[in-house]
Design a protein around this motif. Structure first.
Motif, PDB file in Angstrom:
ATOM      1  N   ASP A 149     115.430  -0.039  75.487  1.00  0.00           N
ATOM      2  CA  ASP A 149     114.970   0.729  74.544  1.00  0.00           C
ATOM      3  C   ASP A 149     115.707   2.112  74.396  1.00  0.00           C
ATOM      4  N   VAL A 150     116.630   2.258  75.247  1.00  0.00           N
ATOM      5  CA  VAL A 150     117.582   3.601  74.866  1.00  0.00           C
ATOM      6  C   VAL A 150     118.967   3.257  75.329  1.00  0.00           C
ATOM      7  N   ILE A 151     119.961   3.629  74.588  1.00  0.00           N
ATOM      8  CA  ILE A 151     121.357   3.494  74.951  1.00  0.00           C
ATOM      9  C   ILE A 151     121.925   4.854  75.191  1.00  0.00           C
ATOM     10  N   VAL A 152     122.708   5.091  76.209  1.00  0.00           N
ATOM     11  CA  VAL A 152     123.115   6.200  76.454  1.00  0.00           C
ATOM     12  C   VAL A 152     124.829   5.997  75.904  1.00  0.00           C
ATOM     13  N   THR A 153     125.220   6.830  75.149  1.00  0.00           N
ATOM     14  CA  THR A 153     126.544   6.667  74.601  1.00  0.00           C
ATOM     15  C   THR A 153     127.278   7.665  73.893  1.00  0.00           C
ATOM     16  N   TYR A 154     128.352   7.586  73.446  1.00  0.00           N
ATOM     17  CA  TYR A 154     128.891   8.600  72.342  1.00  0.00           C
ATOM     18  C   TYR A 154     128.291   8.636  71.334  1.00  0.00           C
ATOM     19  N   GLU A 155     128.252   9.965  70.849  1.00  0.00           N
ATOM     20  CA  GLU A 155     127.672  10.397  69.616  1.00  0.00           C
ATOM     21  C   GLU A 155     128.595   9.798  68.406  1.00  0.00           C
ATOM     22  N   ASN A 156     129.741   9.717  68.304  1.00  0.00           N
ATOM     23  CA  ASN A 156     130.592   9.088  67.446  1.00  0.00           C
ATOM     24  C   ASN A 156     130.220   7.555  67.242  1.00  0.00           C
ATOM     25  N   GLU A 157     130.012   7.013  68.284  1.00  0.00           N
ATOM     26  CA  GLU A 157     129.493   5.291  68.090  1.00  0.00           C
ATOM     27  C   GLU A 157     128.243   5.250  67.485  1.00  0.00           C
ATOM     28  N   LEU A 158     127.282   6.217  67.466  1.00  0.00           N
ATOM     29  CA  LEU A 158     126.078   5.926  66.916  1.00  0.00           C
ATOM     30  C   LEU A 158     126.130   6.342  65.408  1.00  0.00           C
ATOM     31  N   LEU A 159     127.012   7.550  64.898  1.00  0.00           N
ATOM     32  CA  LEU A 159     126.988   7.973  63.609  1.00  0.00           C
ATOM     33  C   LEU A 159     127.942   6.913  62.944  1.00  0.00           C
ATOM     34  N   ALA A 160     128.783   6.014  63.683  1.00  0.00           N
ATOM     35  CA  ALA A 160     129.467   5.200  62.718  1.00  0.00           C
ATOM     36  C   ALA A 160     128.694   3.962  62.613  1.00  0.00           C
ATOM     37  N   ARG A 161     127.781   3.595  63.397  1.00  0.00           N
ATOM     38  CA  ARG A 161     126.949   2.296  63.350  1.00  0.00           C
ATOM     39  C   ARG A 161     125.630   2.867  62.233  1.00  0.00           C
ATOM     40  N   ILE A 162     125.283   3.857  62.119  1.00  0.00           N
ATOM     41  CA  ILE A 162     124.449   4.510  61.231  1.00  0.00           C
ATOM     42  C   ILE A 162     124.935   4.088  59.758  1.00  0.00           C
ATOM     43  N   ALA A 163     126.309   4.870  59.724  1.00  0.00           N
ATOM     44  CA  ALA A 163     127.010   4.833  58.449  1.00  0.00           C
ATOM     45  C   ALA A 163     126.959   3.361  58.143  1.00  0.00           C
ATOM     46  N   GLN A 164     127.057   2.581  58.857  1.00  0.00           N
ATOM     47  CA  GLN A 164     127.089   0.815  58.732  1.00  0.00           C
ATOM     48  C   GLN A 164     125.533   0.521  58.511  1.00  0.00           C
ATOM     49  N   GLY A 165     124.853   1.225  58.507  1.00  0.00           N
ATOM     50  CA  GLY A 165     123.385   0.589  57.802  1.00  0.00           C
ATOM     51  C   GLY A 165     122.618   0.177  59.318  1.00  0.00           C
ATOM     52  N   VAL A 166     122.996   0.440  60.505  1.00  0.00           N
ATOM     53  CA  VAL A 166     122.244  -0.058  61.665  1.00  0.00           C
ATOM     54  C   VAL A 166     121.175   1.269  61.898  1.00  0.00           C
ATOM     55  N   PRO A 167     119.955   0.882  61.955  1.00  0.00           N
ATOM     56  CA  PRO A 167     118.911   1.934  62.010  1.00  0.00           C
ATOM     57  C   PRO A 167     118.699   2.704  63.563  1.00  0.00           C
ATOM     58  N   TYR A 168     119.459   3.344  63.963  1.00  0.00           N
ATOM     59  CA  TYR A 168     119.472   4.269  65.185  1.00  0.00           C
ATOM     60  C   TYR A 168     118.838   5.534  64.993  1.00  0.00           C
ATOM     61  N   GLU A 169     118.210   5.940  65.514  1.00  0.00           N
ATOM     62  CA  GLU A 169     117.678   7.371  65.914  1.00  0.00           C
ATOM     63  C   GLU A 169     118.640   7.777  66.850  1.00  0.00           C
ATOM     64  N   ILE A 170     119.404   9.212  66.874  1.00  0.00           N
ATOM     65  CA  ILE A 170     120.118   9.956  67.627  1.00  0.00           C
ATOM     66  C   ILE A 170     119.261  11.137  68.390  1.00  0.00           C
ATOM     67  N   VAL A 171     119.119  10.902  69.618  1.00  0.00           N
ATOM     68  CA  VAL A 171     118.590  11.877  70.404  1.00  0.00           C
ATOM     69  C   VAL A 171     119.705  12.681  71.170  1.00  0.00           C
ATOM     70  N   THR A 172     119.757  14.069  70.845  1.00  0.00           N
ATOM     71  CA  THR A 172     120.820  14.854  71.509  1.00  0.00           C
ATOM     72  C   THR A 172     120.181  15.633  72.503  1.00  0.00           C
ATOM     73  N   PRO A 173     120.584  15.369  73.755  1.00  0.00           N
ATOM     74  CA  PRO A 173     119.950  16.109  75.049  1.00  0.00           C
ATOM     75  C   PRO A 173     120.378  17.787  74.994  1.00  0.00           C
ATOM     76  N   ARG A 174     119.470  18.553  75.502  1.00  0.00           N
ATOM     77  CA  ARG A 174     119.717  19.803  75.384  1.00  0.00           C
ATOM     78  C   ARG A 174     120.869  19.922  76.449  1.00  0.00           C
ATOM     79  N   ASP A 175     121.153  19.450  77.570  1.00  0.00           N
ATOM     80  CA  ASP A 175     122.348  19.467  78.270  1.00  0.00           C
ATOM     81  C   ASP A 175     123.083  18.316  78.573  1.00  0.00           C
ATOM     82  N   THR A 176     124.398  18.395  77.855  1.00  0.00           N
ATOM     83  CA  THR A 176     125.265  17.280  77.839  1.00  0.00           C
ATOM     84  C   THR A 176     126.571  17.641  77.831  1.00  0.00           C
TER      85      THR A 176
END
Length: 368
Positions: free
Chosen positions: A246-273
């Motif tokens: 349900d949730v993947i913990v990963t690099y921000e850049n990985e998700l941004l790159a996949r979203i740019a390619q059309g993959v429908p992720y939602e990015i959740v940025t934790p308060r502390d990271t």
């Protein structure tokens, strides 16, 4: 100036052949080239990366962590053109992309990479301790030897159906979590560091001090919902996109790159990271063996150039160049509790306290 030929890539999944075998292979390659290529075609560089005696062309061997692959698909041709214009020499590339820890072990074990581009300083340390890196890459390289930055975030399915907002949500019953195995993946170590560090931050708020026992318990609560430990961040992402978790913990850049390619992720940025920093360095023993020091050093320097930094931003990375950062920082959220590896005591302490055979991570795995 003639047009630069299309880039030539030779995937390099295994360490190069030993020198004797390499010479036999080179003889065969020369015979094949003589039979198939016209005299006007440029050479591709043979014999362990040494320049061709007839053309002066050179082969550069790149050992990189898997996340860098997409950005390098643009950066390598850009550097090739720049080098050709500057020197008249054609540089071609042999590339290997693996999980960062796997790549570091491969280079130590005999994979003769001229340049190592890895997920974290700790993996370059392994190559340095093996005596293969002798230069002072932290002091001599721009930006402390780092070429990119990112942060650890969470990715959910479109619409964030479980309402994930922060790390604590990953401890809830029924939430299936993915992150890779820190034994093989540098990205996984950043993930674990982020969650453990967030636990330390919580303990400071609730108890007035950093409490490692509290942070360990918090990490264990998240890990209790982990669906699988994949070899690399890319493998975890492939599993998630196949439908696992349900949730993947990963690099921000990985998700941004996949979203740019059309993959429908939602990015959740934790308060502390945690702030991720990714280094690159010349591997001295191998460039000296191959005669490729000049081009290898130029390539590492190129990765910190504004041109390369803007390409990294295009692929979701946070730039290390301050001018490029000022141009692009509006694209990136700034978490309130962002911390770096220094908050955890630095890599030497982290390796000992979290990832040694009796460290926190292995206690969590064993349920201790």
């Amino acid at each position: 100036m003639a047009a630069v030929p299309a880039i030539v890539r030779a995937p390099f999944p295994f360490p190069p052949l030993k020198r004797g075998a390499a010479k036999l292979a080179a003889i065969g390659l020369l015979l094949l080239t003589a039979a198939c290529a016209s005299p006007s075609e440029p050479g591709n560089g043979i014999d362990g990366g040494k320049p061709s005696s007839s053309t002066g062309d050179v082969t550069l061997v790149i050992g990189a962590y898997s996340v860098a692959k997409d950005a390098f698909a643009e950066l390598l041709p850009a550097f090739q053109q720049r080098w050709r214009e500057k020197t008249g020499q054609l540089v071609t590339f042999q590339e290997s992309y693996e999980a960062s820890g796997t790549q570091a072990r491969s280079i130590v074990g005999g994979f003769e990479a001229d340049v190592a581009v890895l997920a974290m300083e700790a993996d370059l340390d392994k190559i340095e301790k093996a005596g293969l890196i002798k230069n002072k890459w932290r002091e001599e390289g721009a930006y402390g030897g780092m070429i990119t930055r990112s942060i650890v975030v969470m990715g959910t399915r479109e619409g964030n159906p479980l309402g994930i907002r922060d790390w604590a949500d990953l401890t809830k019953d029924g939430v299936r979590v993915l992150y890779p195995n820190p034994k093989t993946s540098g990205g996984a170590m950043w993930d674990i560091n982020a969650i453990y560090g967030a636990g330390l931050k919580r303990s400071e708020e609730e108890r007035g001090r950093k409490d490692p026992a509290y942070a360990k318990k918090f990490l264990a609560s998240v890990h209790g919902n982990v669906e699988s430990l994949d070899k690399s961040g890319r493998a975890s992402m492939a599993a998630f996109e196949y439908g696992v978790g349900d949730v993947i913990v990963t690099y921000e850049n990985e998700l941004l790159a996949r979203i740019a390619q059309g993959v429908p992720y939602e990015i959740v940025t934790p308060r502390d990271t945690i702030l991720i920093e990714n280094p690159a360095a010349v591997v001295d023993s191998y460039v000296d063996r191959h005669g490729t020091r000049e081009v290898a050093e130029a390539f590492v320097a190129f990765l910190g150039s504004p041109e390369a930094q803007r390409t990294f931003v295009k692929h979701g990375f946070r730039p290390v160049d301050p001018d490029v950062w000022n141009e692009t920082k509006e694209r990136f959220p700034q978490p309130e509790g962002l911390f770096d590896i220094g908050y955890l005591g630095g890599w030497a302490k982290v390796r000992e306290e979290l990832y040694s055979p009796k460290g926190v991570w292995y206690q969590v795995l064993a349920g201790l």
